[in-house]
Design a protein around this motif. Structure first.
Motif, PDB file in Angstrom:
ATOM      1  N   LEU A   1       0.823  -1.210   0.000  1.00  0.00           N
ATOM      2  CA  LEU A   1       0.000   0.000   0.000  1.00  0.00           C
ATOM      3  C   LEU A   1       0.861   1.265   0.000  1.00  0.00           C
ATOM      4  CD1 LEU A   1      -2.821  -1.074   2.493  1.00  0.00           C
ATOM      5  CD2 LEU A   1      -2.949  -0.925   0.001  1.00  0.00           C
ATOM      6  N   ALA A   2       2.030   1.204   0.643  1.00  0.00           N
ATOM      7  CA  ALA A   2       2.925   2.363   0.662  1.00  0.00           C
ATOM      8  C   ALA A   2       3.442   2.687  -0.738  1.00  0.00           C
ATOM      9  CB  ALA A   2       4.100   2.106   1.606  1.00  0.00           C
ATOM     10  N   LEU A   3       3.502   1.669  -1.611  1.00  0.00           N
ATOM     11  CA  LEU A   3       3.896   1.877  -3.005  1.00  0.00           C
ATOM     12  C   LEU A   3       2.700   2.224  -3.895  1.00  0.00           C
ATOM     13  CD1 LEU A   3       6.507  -0.970  -3.635  1.00  0.00           C
ATOM     14  CD2 LEU A   3       6.951   1.486  -3.507  1.00  0.00           C
ATOM     15  N   SER A   4       1.533   2.415  -3.270  1.00  0.00           N
ATOM     16  CA  SER A   4       0.281   2.746  -3.975  1.00  0.00           C
ATOM     17  C   SER A   4      -0.247   1.596  -4.815  1.00  0.00           C
ATOM     18  CB  SER A   4       0.459   4.000  -4.856  1.00  0.00           C
ATOM     19  OG  SER A   4       0.850   5.104  -4.060  1.00  0.00           O
ATOM     20  N   GLY A   5       0.202   0.380  -4.519  1.00  0.00           N
ATOM     21  CA  GLY A   5      -0.346  -0.793  -5.184  1.00  0.00           C
ATOM     22  C   GLY A   5      -0.048  -0.810  -6.673  1.00  0.00           C
ATOM     23  N   PHE A   6      -0.970  -1.411  -7.431  1.00  0.00           N
ATOM     24  CA  PHE A   6      -0.816  -1.473  -8.882  1.00  0.00           C
ATOM     25  C   PHE A   6      -1.168  -0.121  -9.499  1.00  0.00           C
ATOM     26  CE2 PHE A   6      -1.607  -5.876  -7.653  1.00  0.00           C
ATOM     27  CZ  PHE A   6      -0.567  -6.524  -8.312  1.00  0.00           C
ATOM     28  N   ASP A   7      -0.482   0.203 -10.567  1.00  0.00           N
ATOM     29  CA  ASP A   7      -0.717   1.453 -11.287  1.00  0.00           C
ATOM     30  C   ASP A   7      -1.954   1.268 -12.173  1.00  0.00           C
ATOM     31  OD1 ASP A   7      -0.729   3.694 -12.893  1.00  0.00           O
ATOM     32  OD2 ASP A   7       1.413   3.626 -13.350  1.00  0.00           O
ATOM     33  N   VAL A   8      -3.054   1.888 -11.794  1.00  0.00           N
ATOM     34  CA  VAL A   8      -4.309   1.706 -12.519  1.00  0.00           C
ATOM     35  C   VAL A   8      -4.375   2.553 -13.788  1.00  0.00           C
ATOM     36  CG1 VAL A   8      -5.598   1.035 -10.454  1.00  0.00           C
ATOM     37  CG2 VAL A   8      -5.494   3.444 -11.110  1.00  0.00           C
ATOM     38  N   SER A   9      -3.306   3.313 -14.079  1.00  0.00           N
ATOM     39  CA  SER A   9      -3.290   4.052 -15.339  1.00  0.00           C
ATOM     40  C   SER A   9      -3.010   3.129 -16.522  1.00  0.00           C
ATOM     41  CB  SER A   9      -2.241   5.172 -15.296  1.00  0.00           C
ATOM     42  OG  SER A   9      -0.928   4.648 -15.328  1.00  0.00           O
ATOM     43  N   PHE A  10      -2.533   1.913 -16.250  1.00  0.00           N
ATOM     44  CA  PHE A  10      -2.376   0.949 -17.330  1.00  0.00           C
ATOM     45  C   PHE A  10      -3.773   0.597 -17.852  1.00  0.00           C
ATOM     46  CE2 PHE A  10       1.774   0.820 -15.706  1.00  0.00           C
ATOM     47  CZ  PHE A  10       2.599   0.056 -16.526  1.00  0.00           C
ATOM     48  N   PRO A  11      -4.025   0.765 -19.140  1.00  0.00           N
ATOM     49  CA  PRO A  11      -5.396   0.609 -19.644  1.00  0.00           C
ATOM     50  C   PRO A  11      -5.855  -0.831 -19.774  1.00  0.00           C
ATOM     51  CG  PRO A  11      -3.918   1.111 -21.446  1.00  0.00           C
ATOM     52  CD  PRO A  11      -3.099   1.214 -20.191  1.00  0.00           C
ATOM     53  N   LEU A  12      -4.931  -1.789 -19.682  1.00  0.00           N
ATOM     54  CA  LEU A  12      -5.273  -3.195 -19.864  1.00  0.00           C
ATOM     55  C   LEU A  12      -4.728  -4.009 -18.700  1.00  0.00           C
ATOM     56  CD1 LEU A  12      -4.110  -3.377 -23.566  1.00  0.00           C
ATOM     57  CD2 LEU A  12      -6.500  -3.500 -22.843  1.00  0.00           C
ATOM     58  N   ALA A  13      -5.173  -5.253 -18.611  1.00  0.00           N
ATOM     59  CA  ALA A  13      -4.612  -6.184 -17.629  1.00  0.00           C
ATOM     60  C   ALA A  13      -3.332  -6.763 -18.226  1.00  0.00           C
ATOM     61  CB  ALA A  13      -5.617  -7.287 -17.318  1.00  0.00           C
ATOM     62  N   ALA A  14      -2.345  -5.903 -18.402  1.00  0.00           N
ATOM     63  CA  ALA A  14      -1.093  -6.292 -19.045  1.00  0.00           C
ATOM     64  C   ALA A  14      -0.026  -5.265 -18.698  1.00  0.00           C
ATOM     65  CB  ALA A  14      -1.271  -6.377 -20.559  1.00  0.00           C
ATOM     66  N   GLY A  15       1.080  -5.727 -18.135  1.00  0.00           N
ATOM     67  CA  GLY A  15       2.195  -4.848 -17.837  1.00  0.00           C
ATOM     68  C   GLY A  15       2.210  -4.293 -16.434  1.00  0.00           C
ATOM     69  N   GLU A  16       1.036  -4.250 -15.782  1.00  0.00           N
ATOM     70  CA  GLU A  16       0.998  -3.623 -14.460  1.00  0.00           C
ATOM     71  C   GLU A  16       1.703  -4.468 -13.402  1.00  0.00           C
ATOM     72  OE1 GLU A  16      -2.521  -6.315 -14.205  1.00  0.00           O
ATOM     73  OE2 GLU A  16      -1.519  -5.157 -15.769  1.00  0.00           O
ATOM     74  N   ASP A  17       1.764  -5.798 -13.595  1.00  0.00           N
ATOM     75  CA  ASP A  17       2.490  -6.639 -12.646  1.00  0.00           C
ATOM     76  C   ASP A  17       3.996  -6.433 -12.773  1.00  0.00           C
ATOM     77  OD1 ASP A  17       2.510  -7.829 -15.154  1.00  0.00           O
ATOM     78  OD2 ASP A  17       1.891  -9.802 -14.449  1.00  0.00           O
ATOM     79  N   ARG A  18       4.480  -6.335 -14.017  1.00  0.00           N
ATOM     80  CA  ARG A  18       5.899  -6.059 -14.231  1.00  0.00           C
ATOM     81  C   ARG A  18       6.269  -4.686 -13.667  1.00  0.00           C
ATOM     82  NH1 ARG A  18       9.593  -8.029 -18.140  1.00  0.00           N
ATOM     83  NH2 ARG A  18      11.658  -7.394 -17.417  1.00  0.00           N
ATOM     84  N   ASP A  19       5.386  -3.724 -13.846  1.00  0.00           N
ATOM     85  CA  ASP A  19       5.617  -2.383 -13.308  1.00  0.00           C
ATOM     86  C   ASP A  19       5.734  -2.416 -11.789  1.00  0.00           C
ATOM     87  OD1 ASP A  19       5.428   0.710 -13.510  1.00  0.00           O
ATOM     88  OD2 ASP A  19       3.777   0.188 -12.170  1.00  0.00           O
ATOM     89  N   LEU A  20       4.855  -3.167 -11.124  1.00  0.00           N
ATOM     90  CA  LEU A  20       4.923  -3.271  -9.670  1.00  0.00           C
ATOM     91  C   LEU A  20       6.243  -3.904  -9.235  1.00  0.00           C
ATOM     92  CD1 LEU A  20       3.629  -3.072  -6.828  1.00  0.00           C
ATOM     93  CD2 LEU A  20       2.701  -5.361  -7.230  1.00  0.00           C
ATOM     94  N   CYS A  21       6.651  -4.961  -9.928  1.00  0.00           N
ATOM     95  CA  CYS A  21       7.915  -5.616  -9.587  1.00  0.00           C
ATOM     96  C   CYS A  21       9.078  -4.634  -9.682  1.00  0.00           C
ATOM     97  CB  CYS A  21       8.168  -6.800 -10.510  1.00  0.00           C
ATOM     98  SG  CYS A  21       7.078  -8.215 -10.247  1.00  0.00           S
TER      99      CYS A  21
END
Length: 306
Positions: A172-192
């Protein structure tokens, strides 16, 4: 048993959309965990289904601590963030509604968490649909990426959300997943990447397994990897915003090793077919990336008035 009697160690968050039968199988597997039910809770976040899975969730309320959150359709990243915000556990654990966790899934994650406190922990994903070529090819790609990026188990670089546990407060301190990603793709790599940049550790825990029952037609397979390519463009833009270089292309051997990985086994028509599907996946990925990049350029070009 839907109310949590004490603070659990794990909060399992499952984003779900229009798949009540798959969700039922996932919840059945979670109800069969070898941990005491006081040690975990389950939060299903329905992402705007036409008929929210209330009856499915209610069916398991007597077996474990489970609750349903409903939101307007906003994608799995937003659903995971909503579940994490509502969670009580020390660790938030993500899986998908078409996954069936092994009985020892959470206890295995607990052993890894005890050994490496504060780390993000990714478990093993297994293909539950071995007879489907497209599902097998998709799983081969995940296996290849895990071998490529996680050469050292205790210094993993890439983990995916179908089997991922993170300390909830750090997430939560990292603000979780970036919801600006328009698809269910890439946001997991971004979080990592953000997790590692912040100085945290990622760990691969192969004993914590889930079985992924992802049914894919050939068109769905192509669409999936096309969207992965689109997501990669947004990942590169996010990297550029963070000053981390943006676009990165893997060396040619990466793609050759991926495509020819099935041919390491005794040659067969199935191995050739899987190799062809992996080549197709990379072609769809490249097209998705190129078209998304072009669309972004067009959208950012100011109109010139005569």
């Amino acid at each position: 048993m839907s109310a949590v009697a004490s603070v659990p160690r794990f909060s399992v968050v499952i984003p779900s959309y229009q798949r009540p039968h798959a969700l039922d199988a996932c919840l059945a597997a979670l109800a069969a965990q070898d941990l005491p039910v006081t040690e975990y809770e389950v939060i299903v976040v329905d992402d705007g289904s036409a008929t929210p899975p209330r009856t499915v969730v209610d069916r398991f309320a007597a077996q474990m601590h489970v609750r349903l959150i409903e939101q307007r359709n906003a994608g799995p990243a937003a659903a995971r963030n909503a579940g994490a915000r509502a969670a009580c556990g020390e660790y938030v654990v993500f899986t998908d509604d078409d996954c069936r966790p092994d009985t020892r899934w959470l206890s295995s994650l607990g052993v890894c968490a005890d050994t490496h406190p504060g780390a993000a922990i990714g478990g093993r994903i297994l293909n539950a649909l071995q007879e489907r070529m497209t599902s097998t090819a998709s799983q081969l790609l995940i296996d290849f990426l895990y071998r490529y990026h996680n050469t050292e188990r205790t210094r993993a670089q890439f983990l995916i959300t179908s089997n991922l546990a993170l300390p909830r407060r750090t997430f939560l301190a990292l603000s979780g997943f970036d919801v600006s990603f328009p698809l269910a793709a890439g946001e997991d790599r971004d979080l990592c990447e953000r997790w590692l940049t912040a100085g945290h550790v990622m760990l691969y825990c192969p004993t914590a397994a889930v079985h992924h029952a992802h049914e894919l037609t050939i068109s769905a397979f192509c669409r999936q990897h096309f969207n992965y390519g689109r997501g990669a463009h947004h990942l590169h833009r996010a990297r550029a915003r963070r000053g981390q270089g943006g676009f990165r292309l893997e060396p040619p051997r990466f793609y050759l090793q991926l495509i020819f990985a099935p041919l390491r086994e005794p040659l067969s028509l199935r191995a050739v077919g899987l190799s062809a599907l992996l080549a197709l996946s990379q072609g769809a990925y490249a097209v998705g990336y190129a078209l998304e990049r072009m669309a972004s350029r067009v959208a950012s070009t100011p109109l010139v008035r005569a």
